[in-house]
Write a protein that holds these residues in place. Structure first.
Motif, mmCIF file in Angstrom:
data_model
loop_
_atom_site.group_PDB
_atom_site.id
_atom_site.type_symbol
_atom_site.label_atom_id
_atom_site.label_comp_id
_atom_site.label_asym_id
_atom_site.label_seq_id
_atom_site.Cartn_x
_atom_site.Cartn_y
_atom_site.Cartn_z
ATOM 1 N N ARG A 1 0.797 -1.226 0.000
ATOM 2 C CA ARG A 1 0.000 0.000 0.000
ATOM 3 C C ARG A 1 0.834 1.282 0.000
ATOM 4 N N ARG A 2 1.861 1.350 0.825
ATOM 5 C CA ARG A 2 2.644 2.587 0.867
ATOM 6 C C ARG A 2 3.322 2.837 -0.474
ATOM 7 N N ALA A 3 3.888 1.802 -1.047
ATOM 8 C CA ALA A 3 4.554 1.956 -2.335
ATOM 9 C C ALA A 3 3.555 2.360 -3.420
ATOM 10 N N LEU A 4 2.370 1.739 -3.399
ATOM 11 C CA LEU A 4 1.370 2.045 -4.425
ATOM 12 C C LEU A 4 0.869 3.479 -4.296
ATOM 13 N N LEU A 5 0.466 3.861 -3.086
ATOM 14 C CA LEU A 5 -0.066 5.207 -2.904
ATOM 15 C C LEU A 5 1.004 6.274 -3.123
ATOM 16 N N SER A 6 2.236 5.978 -2.737
ATOM 17 C CA SER A 6 3.325 6.929 -2.988
ATOM 18 C C SER A 6 3.541 7.107 -4.486
ATOM 19 N N GLY A 7 3.518 5.993 -5.213
ATOM 20 C CA GLY A 7 3.678 6.085 -6.662
ATOM 21 C C GLY A 7 2.541 6.840 -7.315
ATOM 22 N N LEU A 8 1.317 6.577 -6.880
ATOM 23 C CA LEU A 8 0.155 7.272 -7.439
ATOM 24 C C LEU A 8 0.249 8.772 -7.193
ATOM 25 N N LEU A 9 0.618 9.152 -5.970
ATOM 26 C CA LEU A 9 0.715 10.582 -5.663
ATOM 27 C C LEU A 9 1.874 11.242 -6.403
ATOM 28 N N ALA A 10 2.976 10.514 -6.574
ATOM 29 C CA ALA A 10 4.109 11.070 -7.324
ATOM 30 C C ALA A 10 3.703 11.359 -8.772
ATOM 31 N N VAL A 11 2.957 10.420 -9.375
ATOM 32 C CA VAL A 11 2.481 10.639 -10.744
ATOM 33 C C VAL A 11 1.465 11.775 -10.778
ATOM 34 N N PHE A 12 0.587 11.824 -9.764
ATOM 35 C CA PHE A 12 -0.384 12.927 -9.700
ATOM 36 C C PHE A 12 0.320 14.274 -9.628
ATOM 37 N N VAL A 13 1.334 14.363 -8.777
ATOM 38 C CA VAL A 13 2.081 15.621 -8.640
ATOM 39 C C VAL A 13 2.723 16.000 -9.975
ATOM 40 N N ALA A 14 3.313 15.014 -10.650
ATOM 41 C CA ALA A 14 3.938 15.291 -11.948
ATOM 42 C C ALA A 14 2.894 15.740 -12.972
ATOM 43 N N ALA A 15 1.727 15.084 -12.980
ATOM 44 C CA ALA A 15 0.667 15.449 -13.919
ATOM 45 C C ALA A 15 0.120 16.834 -13.607
ATOM 46 N N SER A 16 -0.033 17.138 -12.317
ATOM 47 C CA SER A 16 -0.527 18.455 -11.923
ATOM 48 C C SER A 16 0.461 19.556 -12.302
ATOM 49 N N LEU A 17 1.746 19.272 -12.118
ATOM 50 C CA LEU A 17 2.763 20.236 -12.545
ATOM 51 C C LEU A 17 2.748 20.376 -14.062
ATOM 52 N N GLY A 18 2.544 19.254 -14.764
ATOM 53 C CA GLY A 18 2.435 19.316 -16.212
ATOM 54 C C GLY A 18 1.259 20.161 -16.653
ATOM 55 N N SER A 19 0.132 20.069 -15.928
ATOM 56 C CA SER A 19 -1.024 20.916 -16.235
ATOM 57 C C SER A 19 -0.681 22.380 -16.021
ATOM 58 N N THR A 20 0.059 22.662 -14.959
ATOM 59 C CA THR A 20 0.460 24.034 -14.662
ATOM 60 C C THR A 20 1.279 24.634 -15.800
ATOM 61 N N LEU A 21 2.123 23.808 -16.409
ATOM 62 C CA LEU A 21 3.048 24.299 -17.440
ATOM 63 C C LEU A 21 2.551 24.054 -18.863
ATOM 64 N N ALA A 22 1.353 23.498 -19.015
ATOM 65 C CA ALA A 22 0.869 23.079 -20.339
ATOM 66 C C ALA A 22 0.879 24.222 -21.344
ATOM 67 N N PRO A 23 1.573 24.053 -22.485
ATOM 68 C CA PRO A 23 1.610 25.112 -23.500
ATOM 69 C C PRO A 23 0.426 25.057 -24.472
ATOM 70 N N THR A 24 -0.229 23.890 -24.561
ATOM 71 C CA THR A 24 -1.329 23.728 -25.504
ATOM 72 C C THR A 24 -2.466 22.934 -24.846
ATOM 73 N N ILE A 25 -3.642 22.984 -25.460
ATOM 74 C CA ILE A 25 -4.778 22.239 -24.942
ATOM 75 C C ILE A 25 -4.527 20.739 -25.050
ATOM 76 N N GLU A 26 -3.812 20.316 -26.079
ATOM 77 C CA GLU A 26 -3.501 18.887 -26.232
ATOM 78 C C GLU A 26 -2.606 18.405 -25.094
ATOM 79 N N TRP A 27 -1.619 19.203 -24.746
ATOM 80 C CA TRP A 27 -0.736 18.870 -23.627
ATOM 81 C C TRP A 27 -1.543 18.778 -22.334
ATOM 82 N N LEU A 28 -2.435 19.727 -22.127
ATOM 83 C CA LEU A 28 -3.249 19.733 -20.926
ATOM 84 C C LEU A 28 -4.143 18.488 -20.865
ATOM 85 N N MET A 29 -4.696 18.094 -21.999
ATOM 86 C CA MET A 29 -5.538 16.897 -22.025
ATOM 87 C C MET A 29 -4.748 15.648 -21.653
#
Length: 388
Positions: free
Chosen positions: A83-111
């Motif tokens: 569980r710790r490894a799974l939830l940590s991995g999920l949150l790490a990917v979420f953080v990366a995706a959220s940061l990617g949304s913050t920096l998205a240059p296009t609507i396709e990138w944001l999607m």
């Protein structure tokens, strides 16, 4: 000396469990806010990325449909991970995706970043509630479920409006940046404090009363109730404007009233879930149906409409928590797969309810959406009462 050492060990364990629980609640807040945030930022995202409102609207629709489709298969694929490894991995990917949304240059990138976030959301909902319940004794499971869904309520009532307010003043990217920072905090606490329990172990991993028939009935009841709820909430604003004749300035306070009533209800829901789980499921569902029938029949009266909004807010948040709690009680196999199935039905039902309203609205008017919602939720209440 031994007693003091044991007491200190218990205290440290309790503090760690409570802190890890708090991190799971914060993560829940982040996921639910992230799912719905683009709805409040539609015009700002569209203008900045030179896209249409309908294209940006797909960020919300596509997110929900992704969760519905992948919840069960992704949960099955990852269920052997501790569980710790799974939830940590999920949150790490979420953080990366959220940061990617913050920096998205296009609507396709944001999607793309939104789809990645939805993939993590699908598995998170399947395991987070079970992990949280496993931190404490089964006797307080209802209170744990209530707290987790309370975070979901706060995200809907406060998180999304706060993100919209911030996006209006500092740009839509700032709202996603704040979510990224909150996700980092939750990730740090989970990595540090959450026990790395092997999958399949712990009292929350299997239901106390496994019953395939009850689980199937529960999913049908969930489909009816959430489709009805979605048919109503999707068209709440036009109903209040056209039927109840509220001014545009009154809509925000009315929606806040509904959400505030839901948060207040969640504060007492946990005890009811622990002591009277069946009644805590049937009564709010029936109360929600009654509130929706009142809107349909008497919603032209502003006072009745306002009271019905408050009652529906309290009832719907309690109902959702009670449905999830019941899954943990009757899941026929592992509770994570059962929770994934519940999440899939939940998200499909949201889309179905909105579609039902979209068909009724032009043909029969906005009042018909409240009637359809009331009939669906009343059917859910009757089914859940008949087959406990």
């Amino acid at each position: 000396m031994r007693l003091m050492t044991q007491a200190a060990s218990v205290t440290r364990h309790s503090v760690a469990a409570l802190t890890a629980f708090g991190a799971l609640i914060l993560a829940t807040f982040c996921f639910v806010t992230s799912e719905n945030l683009p709805a409040g930022l539609l015009p700002f995202i569209a203008e900045d990325l030179h896209s249409s409102l309908s294209a940006v609207g797909l960020l919300v629709t596509g997110y929900g449909l992704t969760v519905a489709v992948v919840s069960v298969p992704l949960t099955r694929a990852t269920r052997a991970i501790p569980r710790r490894a799974l939830l940590s991995g999920l949150l790490a990917v979420f953080v990366a995706a959220s940061l990617g949304s913050t920096l998205a240059p296009t609507i396709e990138w944001l999607m793309v970043t939104r789809v990645v976030s939805a993939l993590t959301h699908a598995v998170f909902w399947a395991v987070a509630l079970i992990t949280a319940a496993g931190l404490f004794s089964p006797q307080v499971r209802g209170r744990v479920v209530s707290a987790v869904f309370g975070a979901s309520s706060v995200a809907t009532v406060l998180g999304v409006p706060a993100g919209t307010w911030l996006g209006e003043r500092a740009g839509w990217r700032s709202a996603f940046l704040v979510l990224t920072c909150l996700g980092v905090l939750a990730l740090a606490a989970i990595v540090t404090l959450l026990p790395n329990t092997p999958a399949g172990q712990g009292h929350a991993e299997h239901a106390a009363e496994p019953d395939r028939r009850r689980y199937a009935i529960l999913l049908i009841g969930t489909g009816l109730a959430i489709a009805g709820l979605s048919a109503a909430t999707t068209y709440t604003v036009p109903f209040l404007l056209q039927v109840s004749h509220f001014s545009g300035d009154a809509i925000g306070p009315l929606l806040f009233l509904r959400g505030l009533a839901g948060i207040a209800a969640m504060a007492v829901a946990g005890v009811l879930l622990d002591r009277r789980p069946h009644q805590a499921l049937v009564v709010p569902t029936a109360l929600l149906a009654l509130a929706l029938f009142s809107l349909f029949a008497l919603g032209a009266d502003p006072i009745v409409a306002a009271v019905a909004m408050a009652v529906s807010g309290a009832a719907m948040f309690m109902m959702i928590a009670a449905l999830a709690n019941r899954v943990l009680q009757v899941a026929p196999g592992s509770t994570d797969i059962a929770s994934a199935g519940f999440s899939a039905v939940f998200n499909v039902s949201i889309a179905a309810g909105a579609a039902i309203g979209a068909v009724l609205l032009p043909a029969l008017g906005v009042r018909s959406t409240a009637l359809a919602a009331a009939i669906l939720t009343a059917g859910a209440a009757a089914l859940l009462a008949r087959y406990p």
